[in-house]
Design a protein around this motif. Structure first.
Motif, mmCIF file in Angstrom:
data_model
loop_
_atom_site.group_PDB
_atom_site.id
_atom_site.type_symbol
_atom_site.label_atom_id
_atom_site.label_comp_id
_atom_site.label_asym_id
_atom_site.label_seq_id
_atom_site.Cartn_x
_atom_site.Cartn_y
_atom_site.Cartn_z
ATOM 1 N N ARG A 190 90.380 20.589 24.877
ATOM 2 C CA ARG A 190 90.377 20.120 23.491
ATOM 3 C C ARG A 190 89.575 18.828 23.346
ATOM 4 O O ARG A 190 88.778 18.683 22.412
ATOM 5 N N VAL A 191 89.786 17.911 24.252
ATOM 6 C CA VAL A 191 89.017 16.664 24.222
ATOM 7 C C VAL A 191 87.540 16.960 24.422
ATOM 8 O O VAL A 191 86.666 16.392 23.742
ATOM 9 N N ASN A 192 87.244 17.872 25.346
ATOM 10 C CA ASN A 192 85.854 18.237 25.631
ATOM 11 C C ASN A 192 85.166 18.791 24.385
ATOM 12 O O ASN A 192 84.029 18.437 24.072
ATOM 13 N N THR A 193 85.846 19.685 23.648
ATOM 14 C CA THR A 193 85.254 20.289 22.456
ATOM 15 C C THR A 193 84.910 19.228 21.418
ATOM 16 O O THR A 193 83.827 19.257 20.813
ATOM 17 N N ALA A 194 85.815 18.280 21.200
ATOM 18 C CA ALA A 194 85.559 17.209 20.234
ATOM 19 C C ALA A 194 84.366 16.363 20.652
ATOM 20 O O ALA A 194 83.517 15.996 19.815
ATOM 21 N N LEU A 195 84.257 16.055 21.936
ATOM 22 C CA LEU A 195 83.146 15.226 22.417
ATOM 23 C C LEU A 195 81.819 15.981 22.378
ATOM 24 O O LEU A 195 80.757 15.377 22.176
ATOM 25 N N ILE A 200 76.292 16.675 20.049
ATOM 26 C CA ILE A 200 75.293 17.409 19.267
ATOM 27 C C ILE A 200 74.913 16.614 18.027
ATOM 28 O O ILE A 200 73.730 16.559 17.633
ATOM 29 N N ALA A 201 75.882 15.973 17.395
ATOM 30 C CA ALA A 201 75.590 15.142 16.215
ATOM 31 C C ALA A 201 74.679 13.977 16.594
ATOM 32 O O ALA A 201 73.767 13.605 15.840
ATOM 33 N N THR A 202 74.890 13.407 17.775
ATOM 34 C CA THR A 202 74.065 12.286 18.242
ATOM 35 C C THR A 202 72.616 12.718 18.451
ATOM 36 O O THR A 202 71.681 12.029 18.025
ATOM 37 N N LEU A 203 72.418 13.850 19.111
ATOM 38 C CA LEU A 203 71.062 14.342 19.343
ATOM 39 C C LEU A 203 70.388 14.716 18.024
ATOM 40 O O LEU A 203 69.180 14.523 17.856
ATOM 41 N N ALA A 208 66.340 13.439 13.837
ATOM 42 C CA ALA A 208 66.100 13.100 12.432
ATOM 43 C C ALA A 208 65.307 11.808 12.292
ATOM 44 O O ALA A 208 64.466 11.678 11.392
ATOM 45 N N VAL A 209 65.534 10.844 13.195
ATOM 46 C CA VAL A 209 64.827 9.556 13.121
ATOM 47 C C VAL A 209 63.479 9.631 13.822
ATOM 48 O O VAL A 209 62.474 9.100 13.321
ATOM 49 N N ALA A 332 80.255 10.494 24.860
ATOM 50 C CA ALA A 332 80.169 11.943 25.016
ATOM 51 C C ALA A 332 79.713 12.419 26.387
ATOM 52 O O ALA A 332 80.006 13.549 26.769
ATOM 53 N N LEU A 333 78.965 11.609 27.134
ATOM 54 C CA LEU A 333 78.502 12.053 28.453
ATOM 55 C C LEU A 333 79.635 12.472 29.393
ATOM 56 O O LEU A 333 79.433 13.339 30.242
ATOM 57 N N PRO A 334 80.815 11.875 29.269
ATOM 58 C CA PRO A 334 81.904 12.327 30.150
ATOM 59 C C PRO A 334 82.244 13.808 30.029
ATOM 60 O O PRO A 334 82.943 14.346 30.894
ATOM 61 N N THR A 335 81.763 14.510 28.973
ATOM 62 C CA THR A 335 82.005 15.954 28.907
ATOM 63 C C THR A 335 81.349 16.659 30.089
ATOM 64 O O THR A 335 81.851 17.665 30.576
ATOM 65 N N VAL A 336 80.192 16.148 30.529
ATOM 66 C CA VAL A 336 79.519 16.734 31.685
ATOM 67 C C VAL A 336 80.349 16.464 32.940
ATOM 68 O O VAL A 336 80.536 17.349 33.781
#
Length: 483
Positions: A190-195, A200-203, A208-209, A332-336
């Motif tokens: 569950r934590v992994n899915t949220a991160l 993806i939002a960060t990338l 966009a910038v 978010a990198l801790p998901t890896v």
């Protein structure tokens, strides 16, 4: 000699002894999220700089080459994972299809892969976390933010220690993720899915910038180091293929999904969706992000940075967005880490069940997680992360992965010939083209790795064979139960 190639009898997860049995808590969305979480990480957030340094703007081709080879391997994994829905990934498939001695080499290579992937990601996370803290005005002592570094030439045998240090942030994040895994698989998922959503939002924010600043002039010279693989005085290989051998690290992670076979609710369906779905999603993400990066600024600007995407944004005058990206990467990198530390603990668990490692490590906690082996693994990889530099770890991790991918593709071909009528919930399309392509591609990438990596890999597996003959062979469960 016959015992060296004895095959493993696969025991269904439900038939495992209760103290070895894992809880089935994962559905296909969890597995896709695990795959995306494992694949999208240090490879695009950090190693894009290393790849650009070696290939220039042609790193885009490096991504394409590595992605194509990994796509072939992923299709082979999907067939084997659904055909043999048991934990252990390439180690288990090799034991069931190729024989014990080959499984030993593959298992030992997987130990190398997963240990070093976790270490690499922890070091990459440290780079972003330290950069984020600096943006907030918090400065850590330099000696506590990196491992020891070497100077000199490998080819001339004059390498020497240049700077002392211990990467404390990298060691701390491994401890945090290991603790989370020991709490429970469902909670971790569950934590992994949220991160993953945050990642993806960060990338997307970066694209966009950066994309509006795309300038074709930044793509010249396109391939300053050529399209092949050429070594410098330090033994580091440059060019499109030299970079692909490193960029390859950015694509794998789907193999961690196959280690979840005994915890998937419907493994015959969910594993194939998780493996193929995550690969397709991540390939699209990588192409877009890499194009935005090399087009926004000249590759020489970010090729040496520990946080290349954040540096690109700062170069474009978007310092605040760069801080947000650095912060999100640090979060978010801790998901890896979670996906690969999860996978490694499951592979260790199966090897301990089989007698290749001390059986006591296979004991599962009351929560249905292999807490003992997770703790032991965390200590080992934390030491590596604290003491080794990023490019050395990533390169050696790739060697172990390439070995595993070759083995899985070979398993597909062997079982297609030996057991053509066996149940295959997912069939690799055009298997006699895809599997050989995966094998040949992985062999070529291995040749493109720097010499020190190739030698270290052979030494590592030499040690593994010694462990097998001196310890594991006599204790192998298959040998004790053979008629």
């Amino acid at each position: 000699m016959r015992s060296l190639f004895r095959l493993k009898t696969i025991v269904a997860a439900e038939d495992q002894p209760e103290h070895h049995r894992l809880a089935r808590t994962l559905s296909w969305p969890h597995l896709v999220a695990m795959g995306v979480g494992a694949i999208v990480g240090t490879g695009i957030l950090t190693l894009i700089g290393v790849g650009a340094d070696r290939a220039g703007p042609a790193v885009l081709l490096s991504f394409a080459v590595a992605g194509a080879i990994c796509a072939c391997a992923a299709l082979c994994y999907a067939e084997m994972a659904t055909m043999i829905p048991a934990s252990g990934s390439a180690y288990t498939y090799s034991y069931a299809a190729l024989g014990e001695i080959i499984a030993c080499v593959v298992g030992w290579s997987l130990i190398l892969e997963y240990s070093l992937v976790v270490s690499t990601v922890a070091v990459g996370w440290s780079g972003y976390a330290v950069g984020f803290l600096k943006g907030l005005g918090v400065f850590l002592p330099d000696a506590l933010t990196h491992g020891p570094s070497l100077e000199g030439s490998w080819a001339n045998h004059d390498l020497h220690l240049a700077n002392l240090g211990v990467n404390v942030p990298a060691m701390l994040i491994i401890a945090v993720v290991a603790g989370m895994l020991m709490l429970g698989t469902r909670e971790s998922a569950r934590v992994n899915t949220a991160l993953v959503v945050l990642k993806i939002a960060t990338l997307s924010l970066f694209v966009a910038v950066a994309l509006p600043h795309f300038d074709a002039a930044n793509l010249h010279p396109f391939a300053p180091n050529g399209f092949g693989s050429v070594a410098d005085d330090h033994g580091v290989k440059y060019g499109v293929m030299g970079a692909a051998a490193i960029i390859f690290f950015a694509f794998y992670g789907f193999d961690a999904i196959s280690t979840a076979a005994e915890e998937a609710k419907n493994p015959e369906r969910d594993l194939a969706i998780g493996i193929v779905g995550s690969m397709l999603a991540c390939t699209l993400i990588y192409v877009i992000v890499a194009a935005a990066a090399v087009g926004a600024v000249h590759y020489t600007v970010f090729s040496k940075s520990a946080e290349p995407l954040a540096l690109i944004l700062r170069s474009l005058g978007s310092a605040r967005v760069a801080t947000v990206v650095a912060a999100a990467a640090a979060i978010a990198l801790p998901t890896v880490l979670l996906a690969f530390l999860y996978g490694q603990s499951r592979i260790f668990l199966v090897m301990a069940r089989d007698g290749f490692l001390p059986p006591a490590l296979a004991k599962v906690s009351a929560r249905g997680t292999p807490a003992r082996i997770t703790a032991v693994t965390a200590v080992f990889v934390a030491i590596l992360a604290g003491l080794l530099p990023l490019d050395v770890i990533a390169s050696l991790a790739n060697a172990g992965t390439l070995c595993a991918f070759v083995a899985v593709a070979a398993c597909v071909l062997v079982l297609r010939r030996r057991s053509p009528e066996a149940k295959r919930p997912f069939r690799t399309p055009v298997a006699w083209v895809v599997a050989p392509a995966a094998i040949l591609g992985c062999v070529y990438l291995f040749i493109s790795l720097q010499v020190v990596t190739q030698v270290s890999f052979l030494i590592w597996n030499g040690v593994g064979l010694l462990v097998y003959f001196l310890y594991a062979r006599a204790r192998a469960v298959e040998g004790r139960t053979a008629p």
